[in-house]
Design an enzyme around this catalytic site. Structure first.
Site, PDB file in Angstrom:
ATOM      1  N   THR A  39      60.324  17.995 -11.762  1.00 28.66           N
ATOM      2  CA  THR A  39      59.809  18.963 -10.447  1.00 28.66           C
ATOM      3  C   THR A  39      61.115  19.598 -10.067  1.00 28.66           C
ATOM      4  O   THR A  39      62.197  18.681  -9.517  1.00 28.66           O
ATOM      5  CB  THR A  39      58.972  18.089  -9.839  1.00 28.66           C
ATOM      6  OG1 THR A  39      57.706  17.791 -10.716  1.00 28.66           O
ATOM      7  CG2 THR A  39      58.444  19.311  -8.713  1.00 28.66           C
TER       8      THR A  39
ATOM      9  N   VAL B 297      45.981  18.417 -11.331  1.00 30.26           N
ATOM     10  CA  VAL B 297      46.846  19.164 -10.378  1.00 30.26           C
ATOM     11  C   VAL B 297      47.428  17.968  -9.558  1.00 30.26           C
ATOM     12  O   VAL B 297      46.844  17.094  -9.078  1.00 30.26           O
ATOM     13  CB  VAL B 297      46.083  20.247  -9.518  1.00 30.26           C
ATOM     14  CG1 VAL B 297      46.841  20.781  -8.527  1.00 30.26           C
ATOM     15  CG2 VAL B 297      45.538  21.109 -10.433  1.00 30.26           C
TER      16      VAL B 297
HETATM   17  N1  ASP Z   1      55.173  15.700  -8.344  1.00 34.45           N
HETATM   18  C1  ASP Z   1      55.015  16.231  -9.461  1.00 34.45           C
HETATM   19  C2  ASP Z   1      53.584  16.086 -10.127  1.00 34.45           C
HETATM   20  O1  ASP Z   1      53.041  14.809  -9.582  1.00 34.45           O
HETATM   21  C3  ASP Z   1      55.649  15.390 -10.785  1.00 34.45           C
HETATM   22  C4  ASP Z   1      57.204  15.414 -10.387  1.00 34.45           C
HETATM   23  O2  ASP Z   1      57.626  15.273  -9.311  1.00 34.45           O
HETATM   24  O3  ASP Z   1      57.943  15.216 -11.248  1.00 34.45           O
HETATM   25  O4  ASP Z   1      53.020  16.876 -10.424  1.00 34.45           O
END
Ligand code: ASP
Length: 288
Positions: free
Chosen positions: A157, A186
């Site tokens: 992310t 989500v």
């Molecule tokens: N926070 C993101 C999610 O849970 C994933 C990530 O940070 O890599 O969709």
């Protein structure tokens, strides 16, 4: 961390169990993204303009878990979540589980600025995307791919916090989500106060296990600690302590305040991060 002059931008490329050989790649792209965002300030862009441009860069680079480079869900489809927050007005725009759009952060900003709503999900978000294009809010390079609003050069992310010379703060997050996610899942990234938060004092953006980030409203807590007078680095660490104690999970966050102070905390193996600030006429960059 130390106070820096404004404007400034802090960018992360996701916290997680990065393979050793991927860490330099993540660092390379967050540094480029920070430069893309900071370059917008040199063209008199606002914090929102810089944050959007930086995030569009990361969504378009194909090397991070967002936009073009996003992980696919278990059906093999990229379903994207993204958000942008305007600290000055406490407004946000979000999209969740959108497909066939490479730059959901621009759609999120359109939703925030041009509609009466804040959050769209799924197929119907694509109708709002078409509306955005037909109104000329943003141009496309090709179907589903935004032509950056400001010219920019140029895992996990991605997100950033940008502070412009007026001290206005914008925060973003954008993701393909966690590995092997079920279709329709989500995470925290489009959820105000979880994946990102900003007000007139401070902004934060998070990455990690989304289900758990939402449980503790990680970025809202981090900014609240700053509002309570806690130093920015300690606030980030305190929020991460809370997260780890309550959930036993993995995450990270970066923060910046209206004066350009910044901080980062993570309990993950790696979280490529880059900071650029205007410092006595020079641009300084920091990555770890
Ligand atoms: N926070 C993101 C999610 O849970 C994933 C990530 O940070 O890599 O969709």
């Amino acid at each position: 961390m130390r106070a820096m002059s404004l404007p400034m931008i802090i960018v992360h490329g996701g916290a997680g169990n990065w393979k050793d050989e991927r860490i330099p790649v993540g660092m390379e792209y967050v540094e480029k993204a920070a430069r893309a965002g900071f370059g917008v300030f040199e063209k008199e862009g606002s914090a929102l303009d810089a944050a959007e441009a930086c995030t569009v860069f990361m969504e378009s680079c194909g090397q991070l878990n967002a936009g073009l480079g996003a992980r696919a869900n278990l059906d093999g489809v990229r379903e994207l979540d993204a958000m942008i927050v305007d600290g000055e007005t406490l407004s946000f725009g979000s999209v969740a589980a959108v497909c066939d759009i490479q730059n959901p952060v621009s759609l999120a900003r359109y939703i925030m600025e041009k509609t009466d709503y804040a959050f769209f999900a799924g197929n119907n978000a694509n109708r709002i995307y078409q509306q955005m294009i037909s109104e000329g809010y943003r141009e496309e390079r090709e179907p589903g791919v935004i032509k950056p609003h400001f010219e920019v050069f140029g895992a996990d992310t991605v997100g950033c916090v940008a502070v412009d010379s007026k001290g206005n703060i914008a925060a973003t997050s954008s993701t393909g989500g966690i590995s092997k996610k079920l279709p329709g899942r989500v995470g925290d990234s489009p959820v105000m106060g979880a994946g990102a938060f900003a007000n007139e004092i401070c902004g934060a953006t998070a990455t990690g296990w989304g289900e758990n980030i939402m449980r503790v409203t990680l970025t809202r807590m981090a900014v609240l600690y700053v509002e309570q007078g806690i130093d920015l680095q300690k606030a980030a660490e305190k929020a991460m302590d809370l997260f780890e104690t309550k959930t036993g999970s993995e995450a990270g966050l970066v923060m910046a305040d209206k004066d350009g102070r910044w901080s980062k905390a993570t309990n993950a193996k790696a979280m490529p991060t880059s900071v650029i600030a205007e410092d006595l006429g020079n641009i300084s960059s920091y990555t770890k």
